[in-house]
Design an enzyme around this catalytic site. Structure first.
Site, PDB file in Angstrom:
ATOM      1  N   ASN A 101       0.830  -1.215   0.000  1.00 21.29           N
ATOM      2  CA  ASN A 101       0.000   0.000   0.000  1.00 21.29           C
ATOM      3  C   ASN A 101       0.861   1.261   0.000  1.00 21.29           C
ATOM      4  O   ASN A 101       0.369   2.351   0.287  1.00 21.29           O
ATOM      5  CB  ASN A 101      -0.908   0.015   1.235  1.00 21.29           C
ATOM      6  CG  ASN A 101      -1.886  -1.137   1.223  1.00 21.29           C
ATOM      7  OD1 ASN A 101      -2.490  -1.422   0.188  1.00 21.29           O
ATOM      8  ND2 ASN A 101      -2.042  -1.815   2.350  1.00 21.29           N
TER       9      ASN A 101
ATOM     10  N   HIS B 237     -13.933  -1.783   6.274  1.00 20.02           N
ATOM     11  CA  HIS B 237     -12.795  -2.597   6.737  1.00 20.02           C
ATOM     12  C   HIS B 237     -13.115  -3.385   8.016  1.00 20.02           C
ATOM     13  O   HIS B 237     -13.936  -2.959   8.835  1.00 20.02           O
ATOM     14  CB  HIS B 237     -11.609  -1.646   7.006  1.00 20.02           C
ATOM     15  CG  HIS B 237     -10.334  -2.340   7.297  1.00 20.02           C
ATOM     16  ND1 HIS B 237      -9.804  -2.401   8.566  1.00 20.02           N
ATOM     17  CD2 HIS B 237      -9.471  -3.006   6.487  1.00 20.02           C
ATOM     18  CE1 HIS B 237      -8.664  -3.058   8.521  1.00 20.02           C
ATOM     19  NE2 HIS B 237      -8.437  -3.437   7.272  1.00 20.02           N
TER      20      HIS B 237
ATOM     21  N   GLU C 107     -15.927   4.448   3.886  1.00 18.09           N
ATOM     22  CA  GLU C 107     -14.522   4.674   3.512  1.00 18.09           C
ATOM     23  C   GLU C 107     -14.488   5.594   2.306  1.00 18.09           C
ATOM     24  O   GLU C 107     -15.476   5.652   1.561  1.00 18.09           O
ATOM     25  CB  GLU C 107     -13.867   3.330   3.155  1.00 18.09           C
ATOM     26  CG  GLU C 107     -13.766   2.413   4.336  1.00 18.09           C
ATOM     27  CD  GLU C 107     -13.102   1.070   4.007  1.00 18.09           C
ATOM     28  OE1 GLU C 107     -12.468   0.931   2.953  1.00 18.09           O
ATOM     29  OE2 GLU C 107     -13.222   0.162   4.845  1.00 18.09           O
TER      30      GLU C 107
ATOM     31  N   SER D 296     -10.862  -0.692   0.144  1.00 17.02           N
ATOM     32  CA  SER D 296      -9.531  -1.295   0.039  1.00 17.02           C
ATOM     33  C   SER D 296      -9.459  -2.512  -0.874  1.00 17.02           C
ATOM     34  O   SER D 296      -8.423  -2.766  -1.465  1.00 17.02           O
ATOM     35  CB  SER D 296      -9.027  -1.673   1.430  1.00 17.02           C
ATOM     36  OG  SER D 296      -9.942  -2.521   2.075  1.00 17.02           O
TER      37      SER D 296
ATOM     38  N   ASP E 169     -13.338   6.823   6.823  1.00 19.34           N
ATOM     39  CA  ASP E 169     -12.012   6.208   6.928  1.00 19.34           C
ATOM     40  C   ASP E 169     -11.292   6.486   5.605  1.00 19.34           C
ATOM     41  O   ASP E 169     -11.686   5.962   4.561  1.00 19.34           O
ATOM     42  CB  ASP E 169     -12.184   4.695   7.180  1.00 19.34           C
ATOM     43  CG  ASP E 169     -10.860   3.959   7.231  1.00 19.34           C
ATOM     44  OD1 ASP E 169      -9.876   4.457   6.669  1.00 19.34           O
ATOM     45  OD2 ASP E 169     -10.826   2.858   7.807  1.00 19.34           O
TER      46      ASP E 169
ATOM     47  N   HIS F 169      -7.042   4.756   2.394  1.00 14.20           N
ATOM     48  CA  HIS F 169      -6.477   4.580   1.047  1.00 14.20           C
ATOM     49  C   HIS F 169      -6.656   5.811   0.168  1.00 14.20           C
ATOM     50  O   HIS F 169      -6.322   5.775  -1.012  1.00 14.20           O
ATOM     51  CB  HIS F 169      -7.109   3.356   0.377  1.00 14.20           C
ATOM     52  CG  HIS F 169      -6.831   2.093   1.114  1.00 14.20           C
ATOM     53  ND1 HIS F 169      -5.689   1.342   0.911  1.00 14.20           N
ATOM     54  CD2 HIS F 169      -7.518   1.463   2.093  1.00 14.20           C
ATOM     55  CE1 HIS F 169      -5.704   0.298   1.721  1.00 14.20           C
ATOM     56  NE2 HIS F 169      -6.805   0.347   2.451  1.00 14.20           N
TER      57      HIS F 169
ATOM     58  N   LYS G  29       0.044   3.709   4.577  1.00 12.75           N
ATOM     59  CA  LYS G  29      -0.183   3.565   3.131  1.00 12.75           C
ATOM     60  C   LYS G  29       0.611   4.651   2.400  1.00 12.75           C
ATOM     61  O   LYS G  29       1.821   4.555   2.315  1.00 12.75           O
ATOM     62  CB  LYS G  29      -1.691   3.599   2.866  1.00 12.75           C
ATOM     63  CG  LYS G  29      -2.290   2.214   3.176  1.00 12.75           C
ATOM     64  CD  LYS G  29      -3.219   2.147   4.274  1.00 12.75           C
ATOM     65  CE  LYS G  29      -3.729   0.746   4.462  1.00 12.75           C
ATOM     66  NZ  LYS G  29      -3.949   0.348   5.818  1.00 12.75           N
TER      67      LYS G  29
HETATM   68  C1  LIG Z   1      -9.821   0.995   5.133  1.00 12.72           C
HETATM   69  C2  LIG Z   1      -8.819   0.633   6.168  1.00 12.72           C
HETATM   70  N1  LIG Z   1      -8.938   1.159   7.396  1.00 12.72           N
HETATM   71  C3  LIG Z   1      -8.067   0.866   8.378  1.00 12.72           C
HETATM   72  C4  LIG Z   1      -7.018   0.009   8.145  1.00 12.72           C
HETATM   73  C5  LIG Z   1      -6.078  -0.313   9.270  1.00 12.72           C
HETATM   74  O1  LIG Z   1      -4.976   0.520   9.179  1.00 12.72           O
HETATM   75  P1  LIG Z   1      -3.557   0.063   9.806  1.00 12.72           P
HETATM   76  O2  LIG Z   1      -2.949  -0.855   8.799  1.00 12.72           O
HETATM   77  O3  LIG Z   1      -2.824   1.328  10.003  1.00 12.72           O
HETATM   78  O4  LIG Z   1      -3.882  -0.643  11.077  1.00 12.72           O
HETATM   79  C6  LIG Z   1      -6.838  -0.557   6.894  1.00 12.72           C
HETATM   80  C7  LIG Z   1      -5.697  -1.477   6.658  1.00 12.72           C
HETATM   81  O5  LIG Z   1      -5.438  -1.979   5.640  1.00 12.72           O
HETATM   82  C8  LIG Z   1      -7.768  -0.245   5.875  1.00 12.72           C
HETATM   83  O6  LIG Z   1      -7.666  -0.787   4.667  1.00 12.72           O
END
Ligand SMILES: Cc1ncc(COP(=O)(O)O)c(C=O)c1O
Length: 364
Positions: A29, A115, A155, A159, A184, A187, A216
């Site tokens: 990422n 997520h 989001e 993802s 969120d 990405h 990311k």
């Molecule tokens: C949409 C989303 N939120 C939160 C996270 C979690 O983030 P972190 O990897 O910093 O724990 C991810 C992880 O891939 C994600 O894709």
């Protein structure tokens, strides 16, 4: 098949080594290529030499430094929020928000493709959680209940699919129906919107709560919740993942500030991503497995989990590393390779990947 870790011998780079073989990395990422940038490495090294490597405590004890405060100012000024709280990961930030703000009797409305960190916290927080159909705001409206205290969550970039949500319309619905809105932007930040502003760059309306992650596009790790002063105060008192967890170090905060400046000023990284994305699309748009996206996340949807694993193995034999994603991480019959592009890829890397994918697709 059991999941297992993959032991890389050369860190996260666009080409990595494992078991004596080198692989082109289409699984990271690190969209802007900052994780291995010499500029960012140098800045981190200087900060470590000056400030040491660990924070030694949680933020409310002695883990919060002038470097954290300066990162907070830069981030809040850029994204237009009153304040920011830092966490060791996006997982922790999402859990902290939902578990602190919600309890029995509240209503939580989530996009069904959100997520795992959000879904899991939703299941644990005691609120009544309902999932609305992916990006279906009419469904979100139909689940709203004016008399209940409600948080709605989506989001910016999903993802596993690489598609976008309509943040402005989402926040608009939340405001009309009296719901608190949360986005969120894991990405999105650094990648989408003018100058990489992420969710805030593609919407005139800001959500009440924004989660950004640093693992990311920032090329590092950690996360932040951005919100109002009042909400920040509340979370500072009651968010257990904040109060009871060691802060990331002052040197890390310095490196994050440097990464932020690189994101804001090095437009060539996003331009390169767009070029690579166009090349990928042009080479593969005729294939059945191809899904068009405007982000560096390129799902290659095969459907059948065994066939997906076969393609993944075959690509690895050719020195190309992708990750097979199977149900329950994605819906049934939608097993896929999650392919991600990075500004650190070369044009010929993407062409090599596209040729391999095309060959497999034609063989049926
Ligand atoms: C949409 C989303 N939120 C939160 C996270 C979690 O983030 P972190 O990897 O910093 O724990 C991810 C992880 O891939 C994600 O894709």
């Amino acid at each position: 098949m059991l999941r297992s870790v993959q032991i890389l011998e050369s860190g996260n780079q666009s080409v990595f080594h494992k078991d004596g073989q080198s692989f082109l990395n289409f699984s990271s990422n690190d969209y802007l290529g900052l994780a291995s940038s010499s500029e960012l490495k140098h800045s981190y090294q200087q900060a470590i030499a000056e400030l040491g490597v660990g924070s030694g405590a949680s933020p409310l004890v002695t883990g919060y430094s002038a470097q954290h405060e300066s990162l907070k100012s830069a981030l809040t000024e850029w994204l237009g929020f009153d304040t920011a709280l830092f966490f060791s990961s996006g997982y922790a930030a999402n859990q902290a928000l939902l578990l602190t703000l919600l309890s029995k009797g509240d209503l939580l409305l989530q996009d069904r493709l959100n997520h795992a960190s959000l879904m899991e916290a939703g299941a644990l927080c005691g609120a009544d959680m309902k999932r609305f159909r992916h990006n279906d705001l009419a469904h979100l409206k139909s689940l709203a209940r004016a008399e209940r205290s409600t948080l709605a969550v989506t989001e910016s970039v999903f993802s596993m699919d690489g598609d976008l949500s309509d943040i402005e319309a989402f926040v608009g619905v939340c405001q009309t129906y009296g719901m608190l809105s949360m986005v969120d932007d894991a990405h999105g930040l650094g990648v989408i919107g003018d100058n990489g502003l992420g969710a805030c760059g593609i919407s005139e309306l800001k959500p009440d709560l924004l989660v950004v992650t640093f693992g990311k596009a920032f090329g590092l790790n950690g996360a932040a919740i951005l919100c109002s002063e009042e909400m920040g105060q509340y979370l500072t008192q009651f968010a257990r993942h904040y109060v009871y967890s060691t802060a990331f170090s002052a040197a890390h905060a310095c490196a994050l500030s440097h990464a932020l400046t690189m994101i804001q000023t090095q437009h060539w990284r996003r331009e390169k991503l767009l070029e690579l994305s166009a090349e990928f699309d042009e080479s593969l748009s005729g294939c059945a497995e191809y899904i068009s996206t405007t982000t560096p996340i390129k799902p290659w949807i095969i459907g059948d989990a065994t066939r997906t694993l076969t393609l993944c193995t075959s690509l690895r034999k050719q020195g190309v590393w992708t990750t097979a994603i199977r149900p329950p991480t994605v819906p049934k019959e939608s097993a896929r390779l999650r392919i991600t592009l990075s500004a650190s890829h070369h044009h010929q890397d993407v062409l090599m990947l596209a040729n391999q994918l095309k060959r497999f697709s034609e063989e049926g």
